[in-house]
Design a protein around this motif. Structure first.
Motif, PDB file in Angstrom:
ATOM      1  N   SER A 140      29.134  35.797  -3.136  1.00 31.11           N
ATOM      2  CA  SER A 140      29.762  36.644  -2.122  1.00 31.11           C
ATOM      3  C   SER A 140      28.865  36.841  -0.909  1.00 31.11           C
ATOM      4  O   SER A 140      29.337  36.832   0.220  1.00 31.11           O
ATOM      5  N   SER A 141      27.581  37.009  -1.141  1.00 32.84           N
ATOM      6  CA  SER A 141      26.679  37.314  -0.030  1.00 32.84           C
ATOM      7  C   SER A 141      26.045  36.073   0.604  1.00 32.84           C
ATOM      8  O   SER A 141      25.568  36.148   1.735  1.00 32.84           O
ATOM      9  N   ILE A 142      26.033  34.949  -0.085  1.00 38.51           N
ATOM     10  CA  ILE A 142      25.363  33.745   0.443  1.00 38.51           C
ATOM     11  C   ILE A 142      26.370  32.641   0.730  1.00 38.51           C
ATOM     12  O   ILE A 142      26.536  32.226   1.867  1.00 38.51           O
ATOM     13  N   SER A 143      27.035  32.140  -0.321  1.00 41.34           N
ATOM     14  CA  SER A 143      28.006  31.056  -0.164  1.00 41.34           C
ATOM     15  C   SER A 143      28.821  30.917  -1.437  1.00 41.34           C
ATOM     16  O   SER A 143      28.266  30.966  -2.538  1.00 41.34           O
ATOM     17  N   SER A 144      30.109  30.720  -1.277  1.00 39.98           N
ATOM     18  CA  SER A 144      30.966  30.515  -2.440  1.00 39.98           C
ATOM     19  C   SER A 144      30.587  29.245  -3.196  1.00 39.98           C
ATOM     20  O   SER A 144      30.941  29.092  -4.367  1.00 39.98           O
ATOM     21  N   GLN A 145      29.860  28.343  -2.563  1.00 48.45           N
ATOM     22  CA  GLN A 145      29.401  27.118  -3.233  1.00 48.45           C
ATOM     23  C   GLN A 145      28.514  27.436  -4.434  1.00 48.45           C
ATOM     24  O   GLN A 145      28.401  26.624  -5.353  1.00 48.45           O
ATOM     25  N   LYS A 182      17.717  39.204   7.889  1.00 49.94           N
ATOM     26  CA  LYS A 182      18.581  38.935   9.039  1.00 49.94           C
ATOM     27  C   LYS A 182      18.952  37.451   9.130  1.00 49.94           C
ATOM     28  O   LYS A 182      19.839  37.081   9.852  1.00 49.94           O
ATOM     29  N   GLN A 183      18.247  36.609   8.411  1.00 50.71           N
ATOM     30  CA  GLN A 183      18.545  35.184   8.457  1.00 50.71           C
ATOM     31  C   GLN A 183      19.066  34.714   7.098  1.00 50.71           C
ATOM     32  O   GLN A 183      18.745  35.274   6.059  1.00 50.71           O
ATOM     33  N   SER A 184      19.875  33.690   7.137  1.00 54.55           N
ATOM     34  CA  SER A 184      20.466  33.149   5.915  1.00 54.55           C
ATOM     35  C   SER A 184      19.422  32.373   5.123  1.00 54.55           C
ATOM     36  O   SER A 184      18.637  31.621   5.697  1.00 54.55           O
ATOM     37  N   PRO A 185      19.437  32.521   3.800  1.00 54.62           N
ATOM     38  CA  PRO A 185      18.513  31.732   2.982  1.00 54.62           C
ATOM     39  C   PRO A 185      18.976  30.284   2.919  1.00 54.62           C
ATOM     40  O   PRO A 185      20.126  29.981   3.223  1.00 54.62           O
ATOM     41  N   GLN A 186      18.078  29.413   2.520  1.00 53.57           N
ATOM     42  CA  GLN A 186      18.432  28.011   2.387  1.00 53.57           C
ATOM     43  C   GLN A 186      19.330  27.822   1.173  1.00 53.57           C
ATOM     44  O   GLN A 186      18.984  28.226   0.055  1.00 53.57           O
ATOM     45  N   LEU A 187      20.489  27.246   1.409  1.00 55.61           N
ATOM     46  CA  LEU A 187      21.484  27.097   0.352  1.00 55.61           C
ATOM     47  C   LEU A 187      20.951  26.260  -0.816  1.00 55.61           C
ATOM     48  O   LEU A 187      21.220  26.572  -1.971  1.00 55.61           O
ATOM     49  N   GLY A 188      20.173  25.246  -0.531  1.00 55.37           N
ATOM     50  CA  GLY A 188      19.643  24.392  -1.600  1.00 55.37           C
ATOM     51  C   GLY A 188      18.771  25.159  -2.579  1.00 55.37           C
ATOM     52  O   GLY A 188      18.901  25.009  -3.797  1.00 55.37           O
ATOM     53  N   ALA A 189      17.896  26.001  -2.078  1.00 58.47           N
ATOM     54  CA  ALA A 189      17.027  26.802  -2.947  1.00 58.47           C
ATOM     55  C   ALA A 189      17.842  27.818  -3.733  1.00 58.47           C
ATOM     56  O   ALA A 189      17.604  28.037  -4.932  1.00 58.47           O
ATOM     57  N   CYS A 190      18.823  28.425  -3.079  1.00 55.00           N
ATOM     58  CA  CYS A 190      19.693  29.395  -3.757  1.00 55.00           C
ATOM     59  C   CYS A 190      20.494  28.706  -4.859  1.00 55.00           C
ATOM     60  O   CYS A 190      20.636  29.242  -5.966  1.00 55.00           O
ATOM     61  N   ALA A 191      21.013  27.528  -4.557  1.00 54.25           N
ATOM     62  CA  ALA A 191      21.804  26.775  -5.534  1.00 54.25           C
ATOM     63  C   ALA A 191      20.959  26.399  -6.741  1.00 54.25           C
ATOM     64  O   ALA A 191      21.405  26.530  -7.886  1.00 54.25           O
ATOM     65  N   ALA A 192      19.731  25.973  -6.500  1.00 54.13           N
ATOM     66  CA  ALA A 192      18.834  25.601  -7.605  1.00 54.13           C
ATOM     67  C   ALA A 192      18.536  26.816  -8.486  1.00 54.13           C
ATOM     68  O   ALA A 192      18.538  26.709  -9.722  1.00 54.13           O
ATOM     69  N   LEU A 193      18.301  27.964  -7.864  1.00 58.48           N
ATOM     70  CA  LEU A 193      18.005  29.168  -8.622  1.00 58.48           C
ATOM     71  C   LEU A 193      19.205  29.600  -9.471  1.00 58.48           C
ATOM     72  O   LEU A 193      19.070  29.892 -10.660  1.00 58.48           O
ATOM     73  N   VAL A 194      20.386  29.627  -8.873  1.00 58.02           N
ATOM     74  CA  VAL A 194      21.591  30.031  -9.605  1.00 58.02           C
ATOM     75  C   VAL A 194      21.876  29.041 -10.738  1.00 58.02           C
ATOM     76  O   VAL A 194      22.151  29.452 -11.877  1.00 58.02           O
ATOM     77  N   ALA A 195      21.800  27.755 -10.462  1.00 61.15           N
ATOM     78  CA  ALA A 195      22.063  26.749 -11.500  1.00 61.15           C
ATOM     79  C   ALA A 195      21.065  26.879 -12.652  1.00 61.15           C
ATOM     80  O   ALA A 195      21.456  26.819 -13.823  1.00 61.15           O
ATOM     81  N   ALA A 196      19.787  27.082 -12.336  1.00 63.17           N
ATOM     82  CA  ALA A 196      18.768  27.219 -13.384  1.00 63.17           C
ATOM     83  C   ALA A 196      18.989  28.488 -14.200  1.00 63.17           C
ATOM     84  O   ALA A 196      18.865  28.469 -15.433  1.00 63.17           O
TER      85      ALA A 196
END
Length: 177
Positions: free
Chosen positions: A62-67, A114-128
Motif C-alpha cells: 500500500s505504501s510502496i508499490s502493489s508489485q 520524503k523519497q521513494s525507496p528502491q523497489l528492487g530492494a523492497c521486493a527482495a526484502l518482502v520476498a525473503a
C-alpha cells in the motif's frame, strides 16, 4: 504528519511490540499443520506471527508499490517448495520473527521518508521475509492426500489477509487525500 501516516505508524509500532513478545517463542502456528482446505485456510491466520507478516506485506504494498504483493507471492512459492522438499535454515523461528520486524521497519521508513525507496530492494526484502515463513509452512504441510487442498487453503487465507490489508490501507489513504 497526516492522519493516515499516524494510523499506519501506530499500527506498525503495535506490530513491532507484539513481535518482541514472539522473539523467544516458536511461531504460534508452526508445527501444527493438518490436512484439508479448511485447516490450510486457518493455518496462516491462526498465529499472531503470520497475521503480522501478512498485514505488513499489505502495508508495504500500500505504501510502496502493489508489485510487492507479487514479490510476496514469489517468496511464498519459493519458500514453500524449499520447505516441502525438506530445506531449512538455522534459527528459522528467529528468522521468521525477524522478518516481520524487517518489513515493518521498511514501511515505517517509507512513511517517514520524503523519497521513494528502491523497489528492487523492497521486493527482495518482502520476498525473503515471506519465503522464510513459507519455508516453515512447507516443512509442516501434510505430505499425503490432502496436501494440495491444504496449500490451496493456506494460499487463500494468506491472500485474503495481505490483499485485504493492502486494499483497506489504500482506501484509507485515498479517503484522507
Amino acid at each position: 504528519m497526516t492522519q493516515i501516516s499516524s494510523a499506519r505508524t501506530l499500527a506498525l509500532l503495535g506490530g513491532a511490540a507484539a513481535l518482541a513478545l514472539l522473539l523467544d517463542q516458536p511461531a504460534q502456528a508452526h508445527g501444527i499443520a493438518h490436512g484439508g482446505i479448511a485447516a490450510g485456510f486457518l493455518h496462516p491466520i491462526s498465529g499472531v506471527d503470520h497475521l503480522l507478516l501478512l498485514m505488513a506485506v499489505g502495508a508495504a504494498a500500500s505504501s510502496i508499490s502493489s508489485q510487492l504483493l507479487l514479490w510476496g507471492l514469489a517468496g511464498a512459492i519459493g519458500g514453500g517448495v524449499f520447505g516441502a522438499l525438506g530445506g531449512t535454515l538455522p534459527a528459522r523461528e528467529f528468522l521468521a520473527a525477524l522478518a516481520i520486524s524487517a518489513v515493518a521497519v521498511l514501511v515505517l521508513r517509507t512513511l517517514r521518508s520524503k523519497q521513494s525507496p528502491q523497489l528492487g530492494a523492497c521486493a527482495a526484502l518482502v520476498a525473503a521475509a515471506v519465503a522464510v515463513h513459507a519455508m516453515l509452512h512447507g516443512l509442516e504441510a501434510p505430505a499425503v492426500g490432502s496436501a494440495a487442498l491444504w496449500w490451496l487453503g493456506a494460499f487463500t487465507g494468506s491472500v485474503l489477509v495481505s490483499g485485504g490489508s493492502f486494499l483497506l490501507l489504500r482506501q484509507i489513504g485515498r479517503a484522507h487525500v
